[in-house]
Design an enzyme around this catalytic site. Structure first.
Site, short mmCIF file in Angstrom:
data_model
loop_
_atom_site.label_atom_id
_atom_site.label_comp_id
_atom_site.label_asym_id
_atom_site.label_seq_id
_atom_site.Cartn_x
_atom_site.Cartn_y
_atom_site.Cartn_z
CG PHE A 73 5.43 0.68 7.17
CD1 PHE A 73 6.45 1.21 6.38
CD2 PHE A 73 4.92 1.47 8.18
CE1 PHE A 73 6.95 2.48 6.60
CE2 PHE A 73 5.40 2.75 8.41
CZ PHE A 73 6.42 3.25 7.62
CG HIS A 74 0.16 -2.54 4.95
ND1 HIS A 74 -0.98 -1.75 4.78
CD2 HIS A 74 0.49 -2.45 6.27
CE1 HIS A 74 -1.31 -1.20 5.94
NE2 HIS A 74 -0.43 -1.62 6.85
N PRO A 75 3.98 -5.00 2.84
CG PRO A 75 6.20 -5.61 3.29
CD PRO A 75 5.10 -4.68 3.75
CG HIS A 114 -1.99 -0.99 1.21
ND1 HIS A 114 -2.33 -1.75 2.31
CD2 HIS A 114 -2.82 -1.39 0.22
CE1 HIS A 114 -3.34 -2.55 2.00
NE2 HIS A 114 -3.65 -2.36 0.73
#
Length: 539
Positions: free
Chosen positions: A476-478, A302
């Site tokens: 920080f949503h890999p 995101h």
């Protein structure tokens, strides 16, 4: 892989889990509940005994801290005008649950139904909802969507900012309904985020899942141990080699190894072990053990657009924390009541809505904060302001994460490839427009909101997309770098078993075929629950 010194035998366990993050901690708890099963949990980081982990506002300082964060950076991103971004990943017990924003968000029903429809039976919303409920200890009453008996605490935030209430009312004036529950399958609406806290302290995966299981003689947890590679007997994975302060060790797995090292760590370990794209392995000098072209591909994340608006006539953290007396008052409030600014999650008010009428469900998420700063860890701005971040929930741009060396201590090359598609650039432009409309609502006029970032003026799609490239940053949503499915680029099947190999599963956000429409900690816990269920079903 060859080593200068031979690994010492670390013993044999039924299951070896690599990574003590959100999924790994769940796995260690559930699997070791059977006293007949010997479980080893290997974590590269150290103890989470650090104040910035447990005091919620410490999030701002945990990111980039060498004791808590891997300290990754992305490659220069073409869609962001060649900028390289920090890419925080937890290197500590609890993994990212020890440094994240503490927001408990499952995503949307359609996210999981899509996973199922992509060839992953058992992963639809009806299948995963009981897994979410299994681990949850919700602040409300138990019902069809929530449980009050799990280990993962979900609480209301212990703070109140009148200016955020006003932003929520402005959103309602735009037709966005108030919601008291973002986690029932449809998260469209405006409300305060629920958080993983207990009485004003972070409640990470270590507290939730490892602490209750620490007395079990069949569970061994080691920290400061970085996995170098997996070991094989033909097509079967038999264990993991790791290095700690005392040297090199080989932990053997009688049943299986489970990689729970996250969307960056898991493909890295696979490639160091000779599992992946042959051209990548050849470039780093690692012999091909098993060709899997999807390893490290399909990276999704995101991208948040952090718009900032100066205001007047209302307090924000900028002015409350500016003076010595203000800071002392905040510290005293937290010491006495575990509430106030030091207890707040980094983002407090959430809005899920549609960036345009062409979307059939919420496709953007707001994180609204009563503060502003140039970057995490930097000082707050001196004038009162709001940060109104918007992210595209379902980006179509995909990137990659690949090893650049056979040295396990060399950081991988992370290329998120943000804003690579026209669809994503259109949503970015619409997102900035949407944030401007929100802050221009008559309800907020008395606060005289003034756009500071990206700055007023530009209005056409092309110009707004350029502004998005200037201000966009990771939230920080890999996910997705070892995705499940049954097509040629899938890495695992629906049982989380790595295609073409025995004795190896993956249980973390890397298995997501598509990014969920929300934050990723709660789904990571759910994936751990699912993996434990699958492993226990095999004996």
């Amino acid at each position: 892989m060859s080593f200068a010194d031979s690994p010492a035998d670390f013993g044999c366990y039924d299951v070896v889990i690599v990574g003590a993050g959100s999924s790994g901690c769940v796995l260690a708890n559930r699997l070791s509940a059977d006293p007949r099963r010997r479980v080893l949990l290997i974590e590269a980081g150290g103890s989470d005994n650090h104040p910035w982990v447990h005091i919620p506002v410490g999030y701002l300082f945990a990111i980039g801290h060498p004791q808590l964060d891997w300290g990754f950076r992305t490659q220069p991103v073409p869609g962001l005008n060649g900028r390289s971004l920090i890419y925080p990943r937890g290197k500590v017990l609890g993994g990212c649950s020890s440094i994240n924003g503490m927001i408990y968000m499952r995503g949307q029903k359609q996210d999981y139904d899509l996973w199922r429809d992509l060839g992953n039976p058992g992963w639809g919303w009806a299948d995963v909802l009981p897994l979410f409920r299994r681990s949850e200890r919700h602040f409300g009453a138990a019902d069809d969507h929530h449980s009050t008996s799990g280990e993962l605490r979900v609480e209301e935030q212990r703070l109140h900012w009148p200016i955020l209430d006003e932003v929520a009312r402005a959103a309602q004036d735009m037709g966005i309904a108030a919601t008291s529950d973002f986690n029932a399958g449809d998260n469209e609406g405006v409300g305060y985020f629920p958080v993983n806290q207990r009485r004003g302290l972070r409640w990470n995966a270590r507290k939730a899942f490892l602490d209750p299981s620490r007395g079990r003689s069949n569970l061994r947890i080691i920290t400061g141990a970085q996995v170098q590679c997996l070991t094989f007997d033909g097509r079967r994975v038999t264990g993991a080699v790791f290095r700690d302060r005392s040297g090199l060790h080989h932990a053997r797995a009688g049943q299986e190894v489970v990689l729970s090292a996250g969307a960056i760590g898991t493909p890295h370990i696979l490639e160091l072990s000779g599992i992946g794209r042959p051209e990548v392995l050849s470039a780093i000098g690692v012999p091909v053990r098993h060709a899997l072209p999807g390893v490290g591909e399909n990276l999704q994340d995101h991208l948040q657009l952090r718009t900032v608006f100066a205001i007047t006539g209302a307090r924000t953290l900028n002015d409350r924390a500016r003076s010595l007396w203000g800071k002392a008052g905040i510290a005293l409030q937290y010491a006495l009541t575990q509430s106030g600014p030091m207890a707040m999650a980094p983002s407090q008010l959430g809005i899920f809505t549609r960036s345009g009428p062409e979307h059939d469900r919420a496709n953007i998420e707001y994180h609204v904060q009563p503060l502003s700063l140039d970057a995490f860890g930097q000082p707050l701005h001196r004038t009162p302001a709001l940060t109104v971040s918007v992210c595209n929930l379902r980006p179509t741009s995909t990137g990659s994460c690949h090893a650049v060396s056979a040295d396990s201590f060399a950081a991988p090359a992370i290329q998120p490839n943000y804003l690579a598609t026209e669809a994503d650039r259109k949503v970015a432009a619409d997102s900035i427009r949407h944030a401007r409309r929100l802050m221009a609502q008559p309800h907020l006029a008395r606060f005289s909101p003034t756009e500071l970032k990206p700055g007023p003026g530009d209005a056409d799609d092309e110009s707004l997309a350029r502004l998005a490239a200037q201000i966009g940053t990771t939230i920080f949503h890999p996910v997705g770098t070892a995705r499940m499915g049954n097509d040629p680029l899938a890495v695992t099947d629906a049982g989380l078993r790595v295609h073409g190999l025995a004795g190896l599963r993956i249980a973390d956000c890397s298995i997501m075929p598509r990014l969920v429409s929300g934050n990723t900690h709660a789904p990571a816990v759910m994936i751990g629950e699912k993996a434990a269920e699958l492993i226990m079903a095999t004996g």
